[in-house]
Design an enzyme around this catalytic site. Structure first.
Site, PDB file in Angstrom:
ATOM      1  N   LEU A 235       0.818  -1.209   0.000  1.00  4.66           N
ATOM      2  CA  LEU A 235       0.000   0.000   0.000  1.00  4.66           C
ATOM      3  C   LEU A 235       0.856   1.265   0.000  1.00  4.66           C
ATOM      4  O   LEU A 235       1.680   1.474   0.890  1.00  4.66           O
ATOM      5  CB  LEU A 235      -0.931  -0.006   1.213  1.00  4.66           C
ATOM      6  N   ASP A 236       0.638   2.113  -1.021  1.00  2.00           N
ATOM      7  CA  ASP A 236       1.278   3.424  -1.144  1.00  2.00           C
ATOM      8  C   ASP A 236       2.809   3.348  -1.148  1.00  2.00           C
ATOM      9  O   ASP A 236       3.481   4.299  -0.753  1.00  2.00           O
ATOM     10  CB  ASP A 236       0.813   4.369  -0.026  1.00  2.00           C
ATOM     11  N   GLU A 237       3.364   2.236  -1.599  1.00  2.00           N
ATOM     12  CA  GLU A 237       4.814   2.096  -1.642  1.00  2.00           C
ATOM     13  C   GLU A 237       5.322   1.798  -3.048  1.00  2.00           C
ATOM     14  O   GLU A 237       6.476   1.405  -3.226  1.00  2.00           O
ATOM     15  CB  GLU A 237       5.279   1.003  -0.672  1.00  2.00           C
TER      16      GLU A 237
END
Length: 291
Positions: A235-237
């Protein structure tokens, strides 16, 4: 960055990456010249002088590109890829990427992309807008783009993703999450067959959860910004494509911070989508090269 190639016919983009070594640029230029092409722009980058990886984006004009494409692909594969252990792709600049936009209730990123598309600023064809809410249907209707409402049951998100896959597979080249407030599953990413770009706010320190601008105000944040990145299972990486910030002060109220945030989010997302659609972004593991 400027791009005029999409407005002309018979323009191709050759994207390559391979272990860095002498002679790559010369070999690519020789192949294009032998095919009767003329290089318009050429951007290159190596991650290191010794043992690095080489990346290049070459835009060239070749009369009769459509008919000549098999010859170009054969020449790249036999004369370049085999010699340099090269990964490559060839695209016709005159063929826009087919894009699906996902949105929820927040409209600023969605409407900015629709407006830029209508003005011809981004070389893409928006195939559909998909939302888990019906709220933005009236805003999208004047653009003449299908708006598809797919509700998401928090207890059965797989059903919604199955419907998404029915709509998307084979029909789009890129998916854009324009403030789509749902987490995308790893299973969906494995099956959809197209890259996914997301946008989110960037604060230092990070404020997770609801009301980030109120939290930023309470902490006296002096910079707010946005990050556009590719979506991965983490997530969001995912690899970052573009970022920007705007300076704020103690005197800015939450409503003003929110407006500033919306401005920078839509600008960052539109640049990321444009660069992807112009084949300017090359992924390299967890990072990107943006020409």
């Amino acid at each position: 960055m400027t791009s005029v190639d999409a407005s002309h016919t018979d323009i191709a983009r050759l994207i390559i990456s391979c272990p860095d070594q002498p002679g790559i640029v010369a070999a690519v230029s020789e192949v294009i010249t032998d095919l009767g092409g003329n290089i318009i722009t050429l951007d290159q980058y190596s991650t290191g002088v010794a043992g690095g990886r080489f990346f290049q984006r070459t835009v060239f004009h070749l009369p009769g590109l459509a008919a000549a494409r098999p010859d170009v692909e054969e020449a790249v594969e036999t004369r370049l890829a085999a010699r340099f252990d090269m990964d490559w792709s060839l695209t016709d600049a005159g063929t826009p990427k087919r894009v699906a936009i996902f949105a929820s209730k927040t409209d600023h990123c969605l409407l900015d992309l629709l407006w830029r598309h209508r003005r011809g600023e981004i070389p893409m064809d928006i195939a559909m807008v998909i939302s888990n809410h019906p709220d933005l249907a009236d805003d999208v209707r004047p653009f003449g783009i299908p708006y598809i409402h797919v509700p998401v049951d928090k207890d059965d998100k797989a059903a919604a993703e199955a419907r998404h896959l029915e709509l998307l597979q084979g029909n789009v080249d890129l998916i854009v999450l324009a403030r789509y407030m749902q987490i995308i599953s790893e299973d969906f990413l494995d099956q959809v067959g197209a890259p996914v770009i997301n946008i989110h706010h960037s604060f230092l320190p990070a404020f997770i959860g609801a009301g980030p601008y109120q939290k930023a105000k309470d902490r006296g944040v002096k910079l707010i910004g946005a990050t556009a990145h590719y979506v991965t299972k983490d997530l969001d990486e995912g690899p970052i494509i573009e970022q920007d910030v705007i300076r704020v002060s103690h005197g800015d109220e939450v409503a003003q911070l929110t407006r500033y945030g919306a401005d920078v989010e839509r600008a960052v997302l539109s640049r990321a989508v444009q660069w992807h659609c112009e084949d300017r972004v090359i992924r390299n593991g967890q990072t990107t090269i943006v020409f």
